[in-house]
Design an enzyme around this catalytic site. Structure first.
Site, PDB file in Angstrom:
ATOM      1  N   CYS A  58      -1.845   1.785   7.981  1.00 26.65           N
ATOM      2  CA  CYS A  58      -1.175   1.068   6.903  1.00 26.65           C
ATOM      3  C   CYS A  58      -1.256  -0.440   7.095  1.00 26.65           C
ATOM      4  CB  CYS A  58       0.283   1.504   6.823  1.00 26.65           C
ATOM      5  SG  CYS A  58       0.951   1.125   5.217  1.00 26.65           S
TER       6      CYS A  58
ATOM      7  N   LEU B 120       8.452   6.143  18.255  1.00 25.28           N
ATOM      8  CA  LEU B 120       8.821   5.942  19.662  1.00 25.28           C
ATOM      9  C   LEU B 120       7.705   5.255  20.437  1.00 25.28           C
ATOM     10  CD1 LEU B 120      11.216   6.496  21.548  1.00 25.28           C
ATOM     11  CD2 LEU B 120      10.103   8.637  22.201  1.00 25.28           C
ATOM     12  N   HIS B 121       6.561   5.899  20.554  1.00 26.18           N
ATOM     13  CA  HIS B 121       5.325   5.318  21.090  1.00 26.18           C
ATOM     14  C   HIS B 121       5.392   4.875  22.552  1.00 26.18           C
ATOM     15  CE1 HIS B 121       4.378   5.615  16.949  1.00 26.18           C
ATOM     16  NE2 HIS B 121       5.018   4.531  16.591  1.00 26.18           N
TER      17      HIS B 121
ATOM     18  N   CYS C 161      -0.152  -2.155  15.085  1.00 25.57           N
ATOM     19  CA  CYS C 161       0.020  -1.920  13.653  1.00 25.57           C
ATOM     20  C   CYS C 161      -0.551  -3.059  12.822  1.00 25.57           C
ATOM     21  CB  CYS C 161       1.510  -1.747  13.358  1.00 25.57           C
ATOM     22  SG  CYS C 161       1.871  -1.448  11.617  1.00 25.57           S
TER      23      CYS C 161
ATOM     24  N   CYS D  26       4.936  -4.509  15.871  1.00 20.56           N
ATOM     25  CA  CYS D  26       4.412  -3.473  16.759  1.00 20.56           C
ATOM     26  C   CYS D  26       2.936  -3.778  17.026  1.00 20.56           C
ATOM     27  CB  CYS D  26       4.584  -2.095  16.128  1.00 20.56           C
ATOM     28  SG  CYS D  26       6.312  -1.652  15.818  1.00 20.56           S
TER      29      CYS D  26
ATOM     30  N   CYS E   6       3.086   8.407   1.348  1.00 20.12           N
ATOM     31  CA  CYS E   6       3.570   7.492   2.378  1.00 20.12           C
ATOM     32  C   CYS E   6       3.921   6.175   1.690  1.00 20.12           C
ATOM     33  CB  CYS E   6       2.502   7.294   3.449  1.00 20.12           C
ATOM     34  SG  CYS E   6       3.034   6.265   4.829  1.00 20.12           S
TER      35      CYS E   6
ATOM     36  N   CYS F 172       5.713  -7.005   7.675  1.00 22.31           N
ATOM     37  CA  CYS F 172       6.735  -6.472   8.581  1.00 22.31           C
ATOM     38  C   CYS F 172       7.013  -7.499   9.666  1.00 22.31           C
ATOM     39  CB  CYS F 172       6.263  -5.160   9.210  1.00 22.31           C
ATOM     40  SG  CYS F 172       7.534  -4.362  10.238  1.00 22.31           S
TER      41      CYS F 172
ATOM     42  N   SER G 177      11.344   6.659   8.425  1.00 23.80           N
ATOM     43  CA  SER G 177      10.872   6.330   9.767  1.00 23.80           C
ATOM     44  C   SER G 177      11.417   4.963  10.177  1.00 23.80           C
ATOM     45  CB  SER G 177       9.344   6.308   9.796  1.00 23.80           C
ATOM     46  OG  SER G 177       8.872   5.904  11.061  1.00 23.80           O
TER      47      SER G 177
ATOM     48  N   ASN H 276      -5.296   4.842  15.281  1.00 23.46           N
ATOM     49  CA  ASN H 276      -6.176   4.617  14.142  1.00 23.46           C
ATOM     50  C   ASN H 276      -6.683   3.179  14.227  1.00 23.46           C
ATOM     51  OD1 ASN H 276      -7.479   4.815  11.688  1.00 23.46           O
ATOM     52  ND2 ASN H 276      -5.711   5.649  10.597  1.00 23.46           N
TER      53      ASN H 276
ATOM     54  N   GLU I 162       0.834  -1.202   0.000  1.00 19.98           N
ATOM     55  CA  GLU I 162       0.000   0.000   0.000  1.00 19.98           C
ATOM     56  C   GLU I 162       0.865   1.247   0.000  1.00 19.98           C
ATOM     57  OE1 GLU I 162      -2.645  -0.132   3.337  1.00 19.98           O
ATOM     58  OE2 GLU I 162      -3.035  -2.272   3.052  1.00 19.98           O
TER      59      GLU I 162
END
Length: 377
Positions: free
Chosen positions: A347, A229-230, A133, A130, A119, A126, A205, A304, A98
């Site tokens: 994403c 970071l989060h 995500c 995370c 983006c 991945c 990023s 999100n 995407e």
């Protein structure tokens, strides 16, 4: 004896002029032909060899057996009320990635107000898992090639009929885990003979791969860096970002100091606010200290919603209170109530839906998936 199979065609959008020149030299063709091809590929964005009318037809036929102009197609485009558009791109191996085209925004990563920011994805899936995500829900499949990274920009510009001014490598995947393909793509995207986007208009990023951050600090182009970071403490960050167990906050910030010693660009911290996980005012106070220590700006992003995950975005009152702690401490902070929430712009969601429907993956959250915790590199 079975004859050896012909090598797979190379994708032109991932080739530098010297690589294209080597092909013509091998074919016994003059150097000016390579320059013509570079111009067709990048300046004129030719999508087929048939368009390259100043190359002899016989040469075009030979080139078409060795090189390809495009390696992906646009499978689906979704748009939202605010004109954010999300593109689902089908790769040659049948997998999907995407990319998201975002209209004018306040300047989030430095410089003037962003215009037509794209983006960009760097991997299929991945491995970094995370917990908030969607990109990693089906695990990791493979790295994107340099050509596949560059082609996202070419495909979107052709579809939208407008130039992309800014790139953020914040789509699917961990960019710094695909370092060689990423940096080659950045060189092609930046070059005058290539796509021609200024290095300062590209932001990479990372979830916090400290050794690669140092390596990127020595990369010659003046790209910008954003840290996902989060969590401002190891205790909180480890709940949602497994990478923190490999490269904890102390190691990460040592790498950021190395970056600052070699770069003039401000760092940016991305901080997704998740209710009852990292949205406490104590976290805000620690985050403020950490941001000041490396002169970083902070982008606060309310969570999100992702189907299948339990997290919730904090109330707007809570978001504002967190933001106020940062600004009152002298930190430059933006509260980014994102565009595209109505098109599932987190994403990876569109790709998960497509690959699940096609039977490529068994479910959006397979019991076994390739992640750093399951042995991925």
């Amino acid at each position: 004896m079975t004859p050896p199979s012909a090598p797979a065609p190379q994708a032109l959008l991932g080739m530098k002029p010297e690589e294209i020149a080597a092909v013509f030299a091998e074919l016994g063709q003059p150097a000016f032909r390579a320059k013509q091809l570079v111009e067709w590929v990048f300046a004129k964005r030719a999508a087929s060899f048939e368009q390259m009318t100043n190359l002899p037809k016989a040469m075009r036929d030979v080139l078409a057996t060795r090189l390809v102009t495009r390696s992906m197609t646009i499978a689906k485009v979704t748009g939202s009320a605010d004109t954010t558009r999300k593109f689902l791109l089908k790769l040659q191996d049948g997998r999907y990635v995407e990319t998201v085209l975002i209209p004018a925004n306040p300047a989030l990563y430095g410089g003037k107000s962003d215009r037509r920011t794209l983006c960009v994805s760097s991997q299929v899936g991945c491995a970094y898992d995370c917990k908030f995500c969607a990109s990693g829900l089906a695990g990791f499949t493979r790295n994107l090639t340099a050509a596949e990274i560059v082609e996202q920009i070419v495909q979107v510009e052709a579809y939208a009929g407008e130039r992309v001014d800014n790139l953020v490598f914040m789509g699917m995947g961990e960019p710094l885990a695909n370092f060689s393909n990423l940096t080659k793509a950045v060189e092609i995207l930046n070059a005058e003979w290539g796509i021609g986007i200024g290095a300062r208009h590209m932001t990479i990023s990372t979830s916090g791969l400290a050794p690669q951050i140092k390596k990127l600090a020595d990369f010659p182009l003046q790209i910008r860096l954003a840290i996902s970071l989060h969590g401002a403490t190891d205790e909180v960050r480890e709940k949602i970002m497994p990478v923190n167990r490999k490269h904890n906050i102390a190691e990460l910030f040592e790498a950021l100091e190395y970056w600052n010693a070699r770069r003039k660009q401000f760092l940016t911290f991305e901080f997704i606010l998740i209710e009852n996980i990292n949205d406490s005012l104590d976290q805000a106070r620690v985050l403020a200290r950490r941001a000041r220590s490396v002169n970083a700006k902070v982008n606060l992003i309310p969570y999100n919603t992702v189907e299948g995950l339990p997290w919730v975005r904090p109330s707007e009152q809570r978001q504002d209170a967190f933001h106020d702690v940062l600004t009152n401490a002298g930190v430059t902070a933006t509260l980014r109530r994102e565009k595209g929430h109505d098109i599932a712009a987190a994403c990876g969601q569109l790709r998960l839906k497509q690959e699940t429907e096609l039977g490529i993956i068994e479910s959006p959250i397979p019991a076994k998936r390739i992640t750093i915790g399951a042995g991925a590199a």
